[in-house]
Design an enzyme around this catalytic site. Sequence first.
Site: not given
Lengths: 234, 613
Positions: B8, B72, B171, B193
């Site tokens: 992850d 990210k 994810e 999420d």
Amino acid sequence: MSVQRSQDAQAEGIPVTSCWNCRAAVTGAHFCAACGKVQPLPAGASYFAFFGLPQKLTIEPASLEGQFHMLSWKLHPDNFVRASEFERNLSLERSSQLNDAYRTLREPIARVEYLLEHLGVRKEGTTKQQAPPELLEEVFELNESLDELREARAAGGDVAALQGRLEAAQQNFQEDLEDVDAELATLGREWDAAVDFGGEEAKKTALLARMNEVLNRRAYIRNLVAGVQKELGS
Amino acid sequence: MGRVVGIDLGTTFSLIAYLDAQTGSPKCIPGPYGSTLCPSVVSVDPDGKVVVGEPARAKLLTQPERTIYSVKRLMGRGVADVQDELKIFPFRIDPGSDNVIRVRLGDKSFTAPEISAYILRELKSWAEAYFKEPVDRAVITVPAYFNDAQRQATKDAGRLAGLEVLRLVNEPTAAALAYGLHKQKRGHVAVYDFGGGTFDISLLKLISTNEGDIYQVLATNGDTHLGGDDIDNALLDLARGEIRENFGVEFDHRGEAIQTLRKSLIRAKHELSSAEKTIVQYPLESKGMYIREITRAEFDELIRPIIARTMAPVKMALADAKLAPKEMDEVVLVGGSTRIPLVRKTVGDYFQRAPHCELDPDEVVALGAAVQADILETGVKTMLLLDVTPLSLGIETMGGVIAKIIPRNSTIPASAQELFTTGVENQTAIDVHVLQGERELAKDCRSLARFQLKTPPGPAGLARIEVKFLIDANGILQVAARDLRTSEQHTVEVQPSYGLSDTEIERMLEESIEYAEQDFAERQVIEARTEAETILAATDKALADPRSHEVSAAERKAIADSEAQLRAALAGSDYKLMRTRIDEINSATAHLAEVLMNGALQTAFEGKNLDDV
């Protein structure tokens, strides 16, 4: 199911080829019956043939979904991570075709559009822009109301009454849309009967042309409704 | 071949997990500091040494100009895309790096995939230390709402870290998988999420078939620039404003001071997940001390607009799936930000059911990735993920209008064929522009790639080139063209609008592979040494034990010899030799260990035969 598919493959004129791996005869099946290797897609095969279905417009959603899940389990690229590049590509080709076919066939309208496109009656993505004659009067009134609304907005006039009129018109068109869908369903059943009982080609051609007209009308009305919604929402 | 793992790669933290063959359950691997969470922070020391994770996070305070977090947010993006971020995040962007952002860390600059590759390499080394063997293949997770360029950038990062990326998995889907294994549930599941920098909502249907379970994503939506970071920044704005007003102190948004303040505000945020109030204290040197009590109610008001922004994607996903909120059978919370009570309440109220949060929201995505990695690796399929493409794929047509060819939420792989021809006589090239997005005009969508189809001169409309656009199981676009008149495969050179070219990747790869091998060897040496020293100490102790004389003198000499050999190997740096010597000493001492063990057991179990114990 494999027997049925080969019949449908024959009906669609899919040629008999030989397996790339073991040379056994294959007729459009996903996997070679002899060695089990995934096969390339035959040229020109329809989404119907992919599911082993005849080219009919009545499809039971639950059984289509079940087939989709069963074929996904077998064809998904997850199964081919360690296979040769050639087989990986075949899996990619087959599984994307599976998803495209399921996406199209599960929606009744998309299904009719696809059948007409596949049989060359309808060009992909084309909709006639001129109003169908039977709708001319309504469309004329609608456009007038839309113009008035825009003017009233610009001039700060009474918008509420015009909005009410437009909402009523929109409601009318929504009902037209339901009628159109019902008509399409009826034509679909007639088409299926013609396929089942080997109806005359002339009759089939006429049905296809009729369905194409109804689809055009449907697209036209949908555009109108979308236009009104946009105007009312702004 | 080495081991396979699930990773992850998060905005704030990254994790690595594997499937434990014994228990059949996925497990996260802890790093050298004992935690399974690796802060997604990278720092480059003045001597060029790259530091990742916990030590890098410490360097945010000591050398902020050489340290980066939340990289990210830059993945697969151009400078124009990140203007808003640049006002808030202390990124130092190299001028002139328009379509591939280069971030300056000290005197060198790096692309986002390179920085992410350092994080991946760190995690890889955690796993290698854990398994004591190389790790070379991985499933890496991405936000479901990532576009093609962001996915490609993630895949590039994997390659740069010396990992073969078996699959990119979304994810929320990975989380659903981990939950499914845990709960064995059927029906409709919503996965909410909310992570450090991204928000995703995915709606799934869980189906039991005769062969196994299918996790079919019906719709997904999200915001790749919405997360816990935004909450931190809201707190930071509040504190900065008050400090400016009351103390006349202004922060440089790239300085060290603001990182210290940010750190204490994040701590306050975490505390407010369980406490009703907290106090932030921040020393302003000669100006005094900023002391601020923050209550849960005030915090809730501050973040309410941020939480509200998550609900628009939720509604759109439900509309696309043609489902009502109450039709969801389960709601699952994933991501650190779902620890916030207001988030739980908002989601619970909307879906009218208590959300699931039994699994650690930080670990659950990596756990799901490990399960998928194992399936791809072993070929033993116990379940199947059917994911979707989050954004519609289109091509630009006349007047800059988009023609959608693959609608959003199509199950992937998905494809579309388009026929191209020439518009004017003697035209020799047809331009194709591929985009992703939901808007009507090309200028409002995300440019993915451009390419030209070459054709010999001739009358208009004679050329017939069929282009196949295919979105693969990673959500990445592939293009192939065929000339229908000649049936020949047409070569297409696709120029990605954002991201690295293949040549750039190759070059970076060459450099990184050298480093990776070096890193691995170094780590192996350290570990073999540590193990050898433990064994030598234990052997010395055993030989000193009076009962050791129960074994023959020859045996004791052999043990002493193998000790000497191991000590000699330790003087060098060949970890494989050290391992061989360790194995040798282990077999040389096997009998002695047994004798000593029996003695010990005899004392403990007087009168019992060893077999009965």
